[in-house]
Design a protein around this motif. Structure first.
Motif, PDB file in Angstrom:
ATOM      1  N   LYS A 231       9.424 -11.992 -10.202  1.00  0.00           N
ATOM      2  CA  LYS A 231       9.935 -10.738  -9.662  1.00  0.00           C
ATOM      3  C   LYS A 231       8.822 -10.021  -8.900  1.00  0.00           C
ATOM      4  O   LYS A 231       7.647 -10.402  -9.003  1.00  0.00           O
ATOM      5  CB  LYS A 231      10.466  -9.839 -10.776  1.00  0.00           C
ATOM      6  CG  LYS A 231       9.399  -9.345 -11.745  1.00  0.00           C
ATOM      7  CD  LYS A 231       9.985  -8.565 -12.893  1.00  0.00           C
ATOM      8  CE  LYS A 231      10.555  -7.233 -12.445  1.00  0.00           C
ATOM      9  NZ  LYS A 231       9.546  -6.286 -11.966  1.00  0.00           N
ATOM     10  N   THR A 232       9.207  -8.989  -8.147  1.00  0.00           N
ATOM     11  CA  THR A 232       8.233  -8.094  -7.528  1.00  0.00           C
ATOM     12  C   THR A 232       8.206  -6.793  -8.329  1.00  0.00           C
ATOM     13  O   THR A 232       8.835  -6.670  -9.370  1.00  0.00           O
ATOM     14  CB  THR A 232       8.594  -7.818  -6.060  1.00  0.00           C
ATOM     15  OG1 THR A 232       9.864  -7.156  -6.003  1.00  0.00           O
ATOM     16  CG2 THR A 232       8.664  -9.102  -5.258  1.00  0.00           C
ATOM     17  N   ASN A 233       7.470  -5.787  -7.797  1.00  0.00           N
ATOM     18  CA  ASN A 233       7.367  -4.520  -8.519  1.00  0.00           C
ATOM     19  C   ASN A 233       8.716  -3.836  -8.700  1.00  0.00           C
ATOM     20  O   ASN A 233       8.946  -3.158  -9.702  1.00  0.00           O
ATOM     21  CB  ASN A 233       6.429  -3.564  -7.768  1.00  0.00           C
ATOM     22  CG  ASN A 233       5.026  -4.102  -7.700  1.00  0.00           C
ATOM     23  OD1 ASN A 233       4.771  -5.236  -8.081  1.00  0.00           O
ATOM     24  ND2 ASN A 233       4.101  -3.307  -7.210  1.00  0.00           N
ATOM     25  N   SER A 234       9.624  -3.992  -7.728  1.00  0.00           N
ATOM     26  CA  SER A 234      10.885  -3.231  -7.746  1.00  0.00           C
ATOM     27  C   SER A 234      12.130  -4.105  -7.642  1.00  0.00           C
ATOM     28  O   SER A 234      13.222  -3.575  -7.465  1.00  0.00           O
ATOM     29  CB  SER A 234      10.883  -2.226  -6.592  1.00  0.00           C
ATOM     30  OG  SER A 234      10.701  -2.885  -5.349  1.00  0.00           O
ATOM     31  N   SER A 235      12.004  -5.418  -7.737  1.00  0.00           N
ATOM     32  CA  SER A 235      13.170  -6.291  -7.565  1.00  0.00           C
ATOM     33  C   SER A 235      13.695  -6.764  -8.916  1.00  0.00           C
ATOM     34  O   SER A 235      13.079  -6.531  -9.960  1.00  0.00           O
ATOM     35  CB  SER A 235      12.796  -7.512  -6.717  1.00  0.00           C
ATOM     36  OG  SER A 235      12.001  -8.411  -7.472  1.00  0.00           O
TER      37      SER A 235
END
Length: 342
Positions: A231-235
């Motif tokens: 994942k990314t920071n906001s996904s």
């Protein structure tokens, strides 16, 4: 039929590639939408590997585990690196200059951290100006109280290094080129394995190198790993591997489901209920079965309990009021009326 390529003989490279490409395309699309709507540029986003374990780790360790990467996350030529040392600060500045280390932009001692950077504003500026923090491993236990929670919220915890080694330059270089796994007491841990600006192939290379080291630092190794996501920071998180959900060897419920023989033994033990002695308020020697006590407790409803508590509270208030009135009347008779009052 061609054999599927596996990472650490477990994870399919094909599945991992599909997940990384899908995450990369989605994150870039969201980033473009934010740039059109926002005036200020957003911060660099990381790609995280999310590890979920079956059993929680009992201890919380301050020192993180070092995980190697093929493509580093920090470039000292662009991102400033700060080194926190013991006192005296000047001694370690001279040590870094003698080893011709130029990728450390700032050196801060413990005394300076307690004095110049004591205020919240000064610490916030220090956090903002530097992209990575290294610290002498001898002062790591002191830093959580001196730095505050902002360092941990920003995921910039100081990385422990040994400043007494002969190859000091190599020690600091390896610390900057690695990523770190911070062990917590929960069932989910996240590790940085790439940047959104990296090509998907670089992220996959980092997963291939970092994953065996991550699993080796988990108690129980692969037997304790339940799932892996990226994942990314906001996904949202995309799965790349999940263990089997059965109770077979290596499955989700392996070792957690009782066999039929054990469950039958427990049922036999529950049938023989021991006798429980009654509380002190009643006569000695009288005993009641546990079944009778449970039946009586179940017959009392929640409404009856609340009514009983309210009546007991009202009675206590009345007793206090009566006691207060009697003490005041006795005082009045002993002292008498004050002069000047009718």
């Amino acid at each position: 039929m061609a054999k599927t390529e596996l990472i650490d003989s477990r994870i399919s490279v094909k599945q991992c590639t599909r997940a990384v490409h899908a995450l990369h395309a989605y994150a870039l699309k969201k980033q473009k939408e934010q740039e059109e709507n926002e005036l200020l540029p957003s911060n660099e986003q990381y790609v995280w590997l999310q590890i979920t374990v079956k059993r929680m780790h009992p201890e919380h360790k301050i020192k993180p585990f070092k995980i190697p990467l093929k493509h580093p996350l920090i470039d000292p030529r662009v991102t400033p690196v700060c080194l926190i040392t013991k006192d005296p600060q000047r001694e370690y500045k001279d040590l870094i200059e003698s080893h011709k280390i130029k990728f450390v932009s700032r050196v801060v001692g413990i005394t300076k951290l307690k004095g110049k950077f004591k205020s919240y504003e000064a610490r916030r500026m220090l956090l903002k100006e530097n992209g990575m923090f290294l610290a002498d491993e001898r002062v790591i236990p002191l830093l959580p109280g001196l730095l505050g929670k902002k360092w941990f919220d920003a995921k910039k915890q100081p990385i422990p290094v040994c400043l007494t080694r002969k190859d000091l330059k190599g020690e600091l270089e390896r610390a900057i080129e690695s990523t770190y796994m911070h062990q917590n007491r929960g069932t989910c841990t996240s590790v940085k394995i790439g940047l959104l600006s990296h090509a998907p192939e670089k992220v996959i290379d980092n997963i291939k190198i970092s994953l065996p080291a991550i699993v080796n630092n988990i108690k129980g190794n692969w037997d304790n790993v339940q799932s892996l996501h990226i994942k990314t920071n906001s996904s949202i998180s995309l799965p790349i591997w999940t263990c089997e959900l059965g109770d077979a060897a290596g499955g989700r419920w392996d070792g957690m489901v009782q066999s039929k023989d054990k469950s039958e033994e427990n049922m036999d033990l529950e049938e023989h209920v021991p006798e429980v002695p009654v509380s002190k308020g009643k006569s000695k020697g009288t005993k009641k079965h546990l079944d009778e006590i449970v039946e009586k407790s179940e017959s009392v409803t929640l409404k009856e309990v609340k009514q009983k508590r309210s009546t007991e509270g009202a009675e206590k208030k009345k007793v206090k009021f009566v006691k207060g009135a009697t003490t005041k009347s006795v005082k009045g008779t002993l002292i008498g009326k004050k002069p000047g009052r009718p």
